[in-house]
Design a protein around this motif. Structure first.
Motif, mmCIF file in Angstrom:
data_model
loop_
_atom_site.group_PDB
_atom_site.id
_atom_site.type_symbol
_atom_site.label_atom_id
_atom_site.label_comp_id
_atom_site.label_asym_id
_atom_site.label_seq_id
_atom_site.Cartn_x
_atom_site.Cartn_y
_atom_site.Cartn_z
ATOM 1 N N HIS A 217 50.542 11.668 13.965
ATOM 2 C CA HIS A 217 50.940 12.192 12.656
ATOM 3 C C HIS A 217 51.807 13.445 12.804
ATOM 4 O O HIS A 217 52.295 13.971 11.807
ATOM 5 N N HIS A 218 51.984 13.920 14.030
ATOM 6 C CA HIS A 218 52.705 15.158 14.280
ATOM 7 C C HIS A 218 54.064 14.874 14.917
ATOM 8 O O HIS A 218 54.314 13.782 15.438
ATOM 9 N N HIS A 219 54.926 15.887 14.909
ATOM 10 C CA HIS A 219 56.225 15.816 15.578
ATOM 11 C C HIS A 219 56.996 14.550 15.190
ATOM 12 O O HIS A 219 57.430 13.794 16.035
ATOM 13 N N ASP A 220 57.137 14.279 13.944
ATOM 14 C CA ASP A 220 57.890 13.160 13.356
ATOM 15 C C ASP A 220 57.287 11.791 13.658
ATOM 16 O O ASP A 220 57.964 10.759 13.535
ATOM 17 N N GLY A 221 56.013 11.743 14.070
ATOM 18 C CA GLY A 221 55.365 10.462 14.350
ATOM 19 C C GLY A 221 55.132 9.649 13.089
ATOM 20 O O GLY A 221 55.039 10.188 11.985
ATOM 21 N N LEU A 222 55.039 8.332 13.250
ATOM 22 C CA LEU A 222 54.855 7.434 12.112
ATOM 23 C C LEU A 222 53.410 7.386 11.634
ATOM 24 O O LEU A 222 53.133 6.895 10.543
ATOM 25 N N GLY A 223 52.472 7.827 12.461
ATOM 26 C CA GLY A 223 51.095 7.980 12.022
ATOM 27 C C GLY A 223 50.294 6.705 11.901
ATOM 28 O O GLY A 223 49.354 6.640 11.106
ATOM 29 N N PHE A 224 50.602 5.694 12.690
ATOM 30 C CA PHE A 224 49.801 4.469 12.657
ATOM 31 C C PHE A 224 48.420 4.661 13.281
ATOM 32 O O PHE A 224 47.525 3.837 13.066
ATOM 33 N N GLY A 225 48.256 5.709 14.043
ATOM 34 C CA GLY A 225 46.963 5.989 14.672
ATOM 35 C C GLY A 225 46.960 5.582 16.138
ATOM 36 O O GLY A 225 47.475 4.516 16.488
ATOM 37 N N THR A 226 46.353 6.422 16.977
ATOM 38 C CA THR A 226 46.335 6.109 18.410
ATOM 39 C C THR A 226 45.462 4.901 18.727
ATOM 40 O O THR A 226 45.749 4.159 19.668
ATOM 41 N N GLY A 227 44.394 4.695 17.928
ATOM 42 C CA GLY A 227 43.530 3.534 18.153
ATOM 43 C C GLY A 227 44.250 2.222 17.923
ATOM 44 O O GLY A 227 44.270 1.347 18.816
ATOM 45 N N PRO A 228 44.860 2.010 16.747
ATOM 46 C CA PRO A 228 45.596 0.757 16.501
ATOM 47 C C PRO A 228 46.755 0.543 17.474
ATOM 48 O O PRO A 228 46.987 -0.587 17.921
ATOM 49 N N VAL A 229 47.492 1.599 17.786
ATOM 50 C CA VAL A 229 48.611 1.458 18.728
ATOM 51 C C VAL A 229 48.095 1.042 20.105
ATOM 52 O O VAL A 229 48.685 0.182 20.771
ATOM 53 N N THR A 230 46.980 1.623 20.527
ATOM 54 C CA THR A 230 46.381 1.243 21.812
ATOM 55 C C THR A 230 45.939 -0.215 21.792
ATOM 56 O O THR A 230 46.170 -0.960 22.764
ATOM 57 N N ALA A 231 45.300 -0.640 20.699
ATOM 58 C CA ALA A 231 44.797 -2.008 20.601
ATOM 59 C C ALA A 231 45.936 -3.025 20.662
ATOM 60 O O ALA A 231 45.854 -4.034 21.389
ATOM 61 N N VAL A 232 47.010 -2.778 19.919
ATOM 62 C CA VAL A 232 48.157 -3.694 19.927
ATOM 63 C C VAL A 232 48.801 -3.708 21.314
ATOM 64 O O VAL A 232 49.164 -4.766 21.844
ATOM 65 N N GLY A 233 48.933 -2.525 21.914
ATOM 66 C CA GLY A 233 49.512 -2.456 23.251
ATOM 67 C C GLY A 233 48.694 -3.221 24.276
ATOM 68 O O GLY A 233 49.247 -3.924 25.124
ATOM 69 N N LEU A 234 47.369 -3.101 24.186
ATOM 70 C CA LEU A 234 46.500 -3.830 25.123
ATOM 71 C C LEU A 234 46.622 -5.336 24.943
ATOM 72 O O LEU A 234 46.594 -6.093 25.923
ATOM 73 N N LEU A 235 46.775 -5.791 23.697
ATOM 74 C CA LEU A 235 46.920 -7.222 23.444
ATOM 75 C C LEU A 235 48.208 -7.756 24.067
ATOM 76 O O LEU A 235 48.192 -8.787 24.761
ATOM 77 N N VAL A 236 49.307 -7.069 23.840
ATOM 78 C CA VAL A 236 50.586 -7.502 24.413
ATOM 79 C C VAL A 236 50.535 -7.426 25.934
ATOM 80 O O VAL A 236 51.013 -8.327 26.638
ATOM 81 N N PHE A 237 49.934 -6.372 26.438
ATOM 82 C CA PHE A 237 49.773 -6.205 27.886
ATOM 83 C C PHE A 237 49.000 -7.377 28.490
ATOM 84 O O PHE A 237 49.410 -7.956 29.506
ATOM 85 N N ALA A 238 47.886 -7.734 27.871
ATOM 86 C CA ALA A 238 47.058 -8.833 28.383
ATOM 87 C C ALA A 238 47.826 -10.156 28.368
ATOM 88 O O ALA A 238 47.735 -10.950 29.316
ATOM 89 N N LEU A 239 48.595 -10.393 27.319
ATOM 90 C CA LEU A 239 49.362 -11.640 27.221
ATOM 91 C C LEU A 239 50.426 -11.725 28.313
ATOM 92 O O LEU A 239 50.621 -12.777 28.933
#
Length: 281
Positions: A217-239
């Motif tokens: 949410h800081h420094h011009d971030g979009l604020g989706f949240g570190t948890g959701p971003v991590t979860a999506v990243g892990l899914l793509v990583f696993a695939l």
């Protein structure tokens, strides 16, 4: 002293998908570390430190390359590397640019030691346990350096995450351009190795800046949240890791064999091209 040799290098083939997965690990390492740190420092310590040493021990005990084992280790290095870069800043209050200088000096020192000891820095020469230890030590320092560099531009210089991502996105093209311009000249392998490690170090601040820009949410971030971003990243990583595991497309020499089989008229491609491409495709 006699030492065992691996039948093949314990690293994947370097091609486009390698860089995509590597960038994913840098982003996941950044947001996962931040997410766990906000929930529980004990959890962050157990997963970051314990996961790193367990994954690395699993990797070092094996004599063969396996994508799941290798990329899990890289992922845990990403999480642990974020912690060792943020630790001095949080505990001692040192600016990130100071940490960047320290990690850069340590990285150059380790690469120099590796080069003098083994005669090469090529990632496709990882065929002995000693070289593999040099390799993972170098990987860890690139993550620490990259994390500090990304935080330097985003926080100490006040540029924010997206301008930082743009800066490092442009910078990572420089070694690619140098490599492409010199691939047909003499000492092409040396040039490719140098360009590889520069690009490898720059993937960390690039991927981390993008991940922070999405989650924070800081420094011009979009604020989706570190948890959701991590979860999506892990899914793509696993695939993606599952894909290379099934197709074996990242095994050493896979792309060189593909080119040989597909050469027009049965012509034999330039062997020097394969030497260079084995390091940076």
């Amino acid at each position: 002293m006699a030492t065992r040799h691996f039948a093949a290098p314990k690293v994947p083939e370097i091609f486009a998908l390698f860089w995509i997965i590597k960038l994913l690990t840098t982003g996941i390492g950044e947001t996962a570390s931040d997410f766990m740190g906000t929930k529980s420092l004990v959890l962050a310590g157990v997963v970051g430190v314990g996961g790193f040493f367990l994954a690395l021990a699993w990797q070092l005990r094996s004599s063969t390359y396996h994508p799941v084992r290798y990329w899990l280790t890289v992922l845990m290095v990403a999480v642990f590397g974020t912690m060792i870069a943020d630790g001095p800043h949080v505990a001692l209050g040192t600016p990130y640019y100071v940490d960047s200088v320290i990690y850069a000096v340590l990285l150059v020192g380790l690469l120099t030691w590796w080069r003098r000891s083994e005669g090469t820095l090529s990632v496709h020469s990882i065929v002995t346990p000693r070289r593999e230890r040099f390799y993972w030590g170098t990987v860890l320092l690139t993550f620490g350096l990259g994390t500090a560099l990304g935080d330097t531009t985003a926080e100490n210089l006040g540029l924010g995450f997206w301008p930082s991502a743009l800066i490092f996105g442009v910078l990572i093209l420089v070694p690619l351009a140098i490599w492409a311009a010199g691939r047909r000249r003499t000492r092409g392998e040396v040039r490719a190795v140098i360009c590889f490690w520069i690009a490898y170090a720059l993937t960390r601040p690039l991927g981390a800046s993008v991940a922070d820009g999405l989650g924070s949410h800081h420094h011009d971030g979009l604020g989706f949240g570190t948890g959701p971003v991590t979860a999506v990243g892990l899914l793509v990583f696993a695939l993606l890791v599952a894909y290379v595991g099934v197709t074996h497309s990242d095994e050493g020499g896979a792309h060189a064999r593909h080119r040989l089989e597909g050469a027009d008229g049965g012509g034999k491609p330039d062997e020097n091209e394969f030497v260079v491409d084995a390091v940076m495709d």
